[in-house]
Design an enzyme around this catalytic site. Sequence first.
Site, PDB file in Angstrom:
ATOM      1  N   ASP A   6       2.628  -4.455   7.503  1.00  0.00           N
ATOM      2  CA  ASP A   6       1.810  -4.333   7.708  1.00  0.00           C
ATOM      3  C   ASP A   6       0.519  -5.189   7.826  1.00  0.00           C
ATOM      4  O   ASP A   6       0.655  -5.812   6.656  1.00  0.00           O
ATOM      5  CB  ASP A   6       2.258  -3.662   6.588  1.00  0.00           C
ATOM      6  CG  ASP A   6       0.784  -2.469   6.355  1.00  0.00           C
ATOM      7  OD1 ASP A   6      -0.622  -3.072   7.005  1.00  0.00           O
ATOM      8  OD2 ASP A   6       0.246  -1.838   5.435  1.00  0.00           O
TER       9      ASP A   6
ATOM     10  N   GLN B 208      -4.509  -5.547   6.039  1.00  0.00           N
ATOM     11  CA  GLN B 208      -5.684  -6.332   5.887  1.00  0.00           C
ATOM     12  C   GLN B 208      -5.483  -7.784   7.201  1.00  0.00           C
ATOM     13  O   GLN B 208      -6.650  -8.749   6.431  1.00  0.00           O
ATOM     14  CB  GLN B 208      -5.343  -6.111   4.855  1.00  0.00           C
ATOM     15  CG  GLN B 208      -5.685  -5.103   3.807  1.00  0.00           C
ATOM     16  CD  GLN B 208      -6.670  -4.749   4.041  1.00  0.00           C
ATOM     17  OE1 GLN B 208      -7.676  -5.892   3.717  1.00  0.00           O
ATOM     18  NE2 GLN B 208      -6.992  -3.829   3.514  1.00  0.00           N
TER      19      GLN B 208
ATOM     20  N   LYS C 157      -9.750  -1.168  10.754  1.00  0.00           N
ATOM     21  CA  LYS C 157     -10.424  -2.571   9.054  1.00  0.00           C
ATOM     22  C   LYS C 157     -10.752  -2.985  10.291  1.00  0.00           C
ATOM     23  O   LYS C 157     -10.766  -4.900  10.024  1.00  0.00           O
ATOM     24  CB  LYS C 157      -9.290  -2.770   8.662  1.00  0.00           C
ATOM     25  CG  LYS C 157      -8.899  -1.303   7.916  1.00  0.00           C
ATOM     26  CD  LYS C 157      -7.857  -1.745   6.888  1.00  0.00           C
ATOM     27  CE  LYS C 157      -7.284  -0.984   6.039  1.00  0.00           C
ATOM     28  NZ  LYS C 157      -8.149   0.273   5.516  1.00  0.00           N
TER      29      LYS C 157
ATOM     30  N   CYS D 156      -4.769   2.454  -3.743  1.00  0.00           N
ATOM     31  CA  CYS D 156      -3.507   3.125  -3.112  1.00  0.00           C
ATOM     32  C   CYS D 156      -2.108   1.979  -3.143  1.00  0.00           C
ATOM     33  O   CYS D 156      -1.717   2.030  -2.256  1.00  0.00           O
ATOM     34  CB  CYS D 156      -3.416   3.242  -1.162  1.00  0.00           C
ATOM     35  SG  CYS D 156      -5.014   4.837  -1.352  1.00  0.00           S
TER      36      CYS D 156
ATOM     37  N   HIS E  40       0.623  -1.064   0.142  1.00  0.00           N
ATOM     38  CA  HIS E  40       0.238  -0.336  -0.424  1.00  0.00           C
ATOM     39  C   HIS E  40       1.099   0.539  -0.256  1.00  0.00           C
ATOM     40  O   HIS E  40       2.204   0.917   0.806  1.00  0.00           O
ATOM     41  CB  HIS E  40      -0.684   0.358   1.363  1.00  0.00           C
ATOM     42  CG  HIS E  40      -1.879   0.937   1.163  1.00  0.00           C
ATOM     43  ND1 HIS E  40      -1.357   2.117   1.524  1.00  0.00           N
ATOM     44  CD2 HIS E  40      -3.187   0.972   1.141  1.00  0.00           C
ATOM     45  CE1 HIS E  40      -3.080   2.718   1.605  1.00  0.00           C
ATOM     46  NE2 HIS E  40      -3.646   1.994   1.153  1.00  0.00           N
TER      47      HIS E  40
HETATM   48  N1  PMP Z   1      -1.634  -0.905   4.401  1.00  0.00           N
HETATM   49  C1  PMP Z   1      -2.732  -1.447   3.554  1.00  0.00           C
HETATM   50  C2  PMP Z   1      -2.183  -2.773   3.630  1.00  0.00           C
HETATM   51  C3  PMP Z   1      -4.256  -1.315   4.016  1.00  0.00           C
HETATM   52  O1  PMP Z   1      -4.491  -1.824   2.701  1.00  0.00           O
HETATM   53  C4  PMP Z   1      -4.447  -0.397   4.090  1.00  0.00           C
HETATM   54  C5  PMP Z   1      -5.484   0.800   4.222  1.00  0.00           C
HETATM   55  N2  PMP Z   1      -6.563   1.121   2.777  1.00  0.00           N
HETATM   56  C6  PMP Z   1      -3.402   0.870   5.522  1.00  0.00           C
HETATM   57  C7  PMP Z   1      -2.190   0.397   4.860  1.00  0.00           C
HETATM   58  C8  PMP Z   1      -3.350   2.124   5.093  1.00  0.00           C
HETATM   59  O2  PMP Z   1      -4.516   2.049   6.210  1.00  0.00           O
HETATM   60  P1  PMP Z   1      -5.158   3.438   6.912  1.00  0.00           P
HETATM   61  O3  PMP Z   1      -5.249   4.513   6.257  1.00  0.00           O
HETATM   62  O4  PMP Z   1      -6.550   2.941   8.273  1.00  0.00           O
HETATM   63  O5  PMP Z   1      -4.001   4.117   7.502  1.00  0.00           O
END
Ligand code: PMP
Length: 407
Positions: free
Chosen positions: A200, A203, A226, A364, A123
Amino acid sequence: MGLDVNSIRKDFPILEKKIYGKPLVYFDNAATTQKPSCVIEKICEGYYNCNANIHRGVHFLSQQATEAHEAARENVRDFINAGSTQEIIFTRGTTEAINLVASSFGDSQCKEGDEIIVSQMEHHSNIVPWQLLQARKGTKLKVLPFDENGVLQLEQLDSLISDRTRLIAIAHVSNTLGTINPVKEIIRKAHEHNIPVLVDGAQSIPHIKVDVQDLDADFYVFSGHKIYGPTGIGVLYGKERWLEAIPPYQGGGEMIQKVTFEKTTFNELPFKFEAGTPDYIGSTALATALDYVRNIGIENIAQHETELLEYARTKMSGIEGMRFIGNAPHRGGLVSFLVGSIHPYDMGTILDKLGIAVRTGHHCAEPVMQAFGIEGTVRASFAMYNTKEEIDILMAGIERARKMFHH
Ligand code: PMP
């Protein structure tokens, strides 16, 4: 044991909603999950009954709010099986947690020419903070690629690791491909070279039983929203020895021991990393969300989502022109797809008119799109409250779009 999805659905008031007169089919769970009533009520209850700034306060409400916040920290510790609450730092979410590590660890442990390894399926929030570090310190970013199925090419890790590698930062589960990465194996390999690993977990936390000690992760980060919790609260788990070794991220109240104009000393862990008034309402509501998940059982949730995934993949593969993006054998509960040459935004818009919420675009993770030579995908991501009937509705919606576009 199967989930009692009907009874679970009753806990999520928003699922009653009609969109354009149609029942909401919510398949955008990888972006954020819906909240059960207990979490919504906990937020209200916090502001109705237990609101006072925490720590430092001698008065009743402040002590009560402090206890709730620190109990939430213990709750999170237990949920990911960290060794100590000192290793649990509350942040705004995954993004802030990664930025914290990129700043505090990056600035203190990396020199010009040092290397950070990320994967090709990260991401943006696990790419850009390392590029900002690169701009500050002259570090290099190396990328572990994936193959055409969206599986990391682990055999390349050995050649990427060098004596300049300072950290490996890797997603546990890809938000675009659904791939579940073998993070335990990556961590084991990295540790053979004394390289710490940041996982990270944005997910993975809602879908996989996470045990940070078993993984032996040095840092593990996730967002509360999430996993059925509120927005604005997330977690950085860090091994105590790393959190002790690296400097504070932000300065302000809470994170200090003593301040004079000449010299300031910092508070102990975990407060050293929590400058300013923390989101104590968010932390306690996150704990409620974790209790909710505990009660249902993460293994039961995972099993249900895997069933949904298999059902969706089997059914959807019958649709003419269907192309799945991400075919790793080990995958979490989401499908990324394209149908013929229908643009993902067009597909998303048609589905929306039918009450179906999917995400469209690059999610993203633009480098993933670049690898496949596409602009974006349509992504349907599942949660514990989704049903096979909803997948049938999605199927009918996709067929409708296909006919509209003569595919
Ligand atoms: N890493 C991953 C794999 C994600 O899916 C996401 C959210 N789509 C994020 C980071 C960022 O999370 P947040 O916007 O809640 O900080």
